[in-house]
Design an enzyme around this catalytic site. Structure first.
Site, short mmCIF file in Angstrom:
data_model
loop_
_atom_site.label_atom_id
_atom_site.label_comp_id
_atom_site.label_asym_id
_atom_site.label_seq_id
_atom_site.Cartn_x
_atom_site.Cartn_y
_atom_site.Cartn_z
NE ARG A 117 2.40 5.58 1.43
CZ ARG A 117 1.67 4.49 1.26
NH1 ARG A 117 1.10 4.11 2.23
NH2 ARG A 117 1.58 4.17 0.04
CG HIS A 155 2.58 -1.24 7.21
ND1 HIS A 155 3.63 -0.51 6.70
CD2 HIS A 155 1.58 -1.43 6.06
CE1 HIS A 155 3.33 0.00 5.63
NE2 HIS A 155 2.11 -0.31 5.11
#
Length: 302
Positions: free
Chosen positions: A217, A265
């Site tokens: 995260r 990502h």
């Protein structure tokens, strides 16, 4: 059962085929009368702002392992399940292992410039200390894979839970977990407790020359603190796959910093061919009143 597919349109063809195969009794729709749906399949990009009209839905099944985009929605009253997918776990462990090996072996030291650097010999994996922050499904699997290679692996889990055979640091022992981390991998959830957990003070606890790998995260690491630690030479390198703002803006300092590798990502993705098995199982459980798998604890945020 009637199921709303509240996910990006680009995923419709893949998921409608996968659900048709694994759960043929489910009728998948992209829209319709909210009160008519028995369940919702959700992913960011196909957000439902107001979930209150879906009063008859017995389940919201996330297609992402992280549920921070929906768990704080005040209109969410339905049971929420997070995604635990074998394919997602495999891709995450492979990403973490690949970058850990790159850092361990110093692969970027050997520039192809005619300079014979045979004094730069890495230690064996058993002499390299790795700490994995977060011992959920992804963190636990990553720790086990790295331990299987031979790394000296420890994990950090506030609850103290973790895979058998892995040393676990629990709540209150983060300083010890960081102090040993020549390679630090962060796979913590996005919660109030983890936001900016790796601030300047905690980054300073890492051994000088440590490498950070963050496919978890973006909010876990304080951006300014990381840049300062890199500029000071305390942190040797950071591999970042997640960010506070995505896509990462083109003028963000991470792109140009020589001590940072940005990946977009891509560390782990939910694959319909494997994840549809869990979705089908949870849909059937919801319809029959049986316990939902991987139910989210909303007080903890994951």
């Amino acid at each position: 059962m009637k199921v709303l597919f509240a996910a990006p349109e680009a995923q419709w063809a893949e998921w409608s085929a996968a659900i048709a195969e694994t759960c043929p009794e489910a009728q998948l729709h992209r829209d319709g009368d909210p009160a008519s749906f028995d369940a919702i399949i959700y992913a960011p990009g196909g957000e439902i702002e107001d979930l209150s009209p879906y009063r008859n839905a017995r389940l919201v099944q996330s297609l992402w392992a992280g549920v921070e985009r929906i768990v704080t929605n005040p209109t969410l009253t339905q049971p929420l399940a997070r995604m635990v997918d074998p394919g997602l776990t495999e891709s995450m462990t492979e990403y973490c292992t690949g970058w850990a090996m790159r850092a361990h072996l110093g692969m970027d030291r050997y520039a192809q410039d005619g300079d014979w650097r045979n004094d730069l010999i890495p230690p064996l994996a058993r002499d390299r200390r790795v700490t994995v922050l977060g011992m959920g499904a992804l963190g636990g699997a990553t720790a086990q894979m790295l331990a299987g290679i031979g790394f000296d692996v420890a994990g950090y889990s506030p609850s103290g839970r973790g895979p058998e055979g892995i040393q676990i640091f629990r709540a209150g022992e983060l300083p010890q977990a960081l102090a040993r981390a020549e390679i630090l991998i962060t796979l913590l959830p996005d919660t109030a407790e983890t936001t900016n957990l790796l601030d300047a003070d905690n980054l300073a606890r890492l051994p000088k020359g440590a490498t950070i790998i963050n496919p978890g995260r973006g909010k876990v690491i304080d951006d300014d603190g990381l840049l300062a630690a890199l500029d000071q030479g305390h942190i040797a390198h950071a591999v970042l796959d997640v960010f506070r703002t995505e896509p990462l803006p083109g003028d963000h300092p991470f792109w140009a910093h020589p001590g940072i590798t940005v990946t977009p990502h891509i560390a782990a993705a939910t694959r319909a061919e494997t994840a549809a098995v869990l979705v089908a199982e949870n849909l059937r459980r919801a319809m029959s009143g049986r316990p939902i798998l991987h139910l989210v604890d909303r007080t903890r945020g994951y």
